[in-house]
Design a protein around this motif. Structure first.
Motif: not given
Length: 206
Positions: A167-174
């Motif tokens: 989904k092209r999320s970044t790890i910083e989004s969690d």
């Protein structure tokens, strides 16, 4: 298939080219080499994966509901790549995204610094070359940090990570993971069209 160019890149493609960077793990690339991809061509990386898949009797990507028990025989590399492709082609939150198969892709990063970070994260001990690469493809950009974790062979353990990767999320989004994962995102670019190898820009020694 690799060819060597005898004309300027822009003259051959007639389009604006995107520049990325590639760590030559095989140490077989040379400036001017052209690598034909796209049109569902299997990449060198994909051939390596399929060699493992075929050894357990797989000749097409299964669904989660049709996985043979022989999947347990795969090593950790092939196991991960098989499940990533299953997620890409079958997960309800991913299937309609315009993804690029890792099995058909050429891997790159967006900067020399990211190429050096990739080498360090992978614990490579060689003095590896880093090349500029040129392509008409904008690439599918994903955060490889989602995959740079240790998982048990349990779908419940890696389901969220693989889904967020595609989904092209970044790890910083969690918020929880970003608190523990201090290295931050490392964006890799999956390229599924022709690539031209440019200049050698660095050799990274650990």
């Amino acid at each position: 298939m690799a060819l060597f160019l005898t004309q300027p890149i822009h003259a051959l493609f007639g389009k604006t080219m995107n520049k990325f960077f590639h760590v030559d793990i095989s140490q077989q690339l040379r400036p001017g080499m052209s690598i034909a991809l796209g049109r569902e061509r299997i990449s060198e990386f994909g051939r390596k994966c399929w060699k493992h898949f075929k050894c357990i009797g797989l000749h097409e990507i299964p669904t989660l509901n049709s996985l043979p028990s022989s999947v347990s025989l795969l090593d950790s590399f092939a196991y991960r790549e098989l499940y990533l492709e299953i997620f890409r082609t079958g997960h309800p939150e991913v299937i309609n995204l315009k993804t690029v198969s890792r099995l058909n892709a050429f891997f790159a990063v967006q900067s020399i610094k990211d190429a050096q970070r990739y080498i360090e994260r992978s614990n490579f001990s060689k003095n590896l070359p880093i090349y500029e690469i040129h392509t008409c493809d904008a690439g599918y950009k994903v955060d490889s940090t989602w995959l740079d974790q240790q998982f048990p062979r349990d779908l419940k353990a890696f389901n969220y990570y693989y889904k967020e990767y595609w989904k092209r999320s970044t790890i910083e989004s969690d918020p929880h993971l970003s608190h523990h994962e201090k290295r931050g995102s490392l964006i890799e670019v999956l390229i599924a069209s022709d690539v031209v190898i440019g200049e050698l820009v660095s050799r990274h020694s650990i």
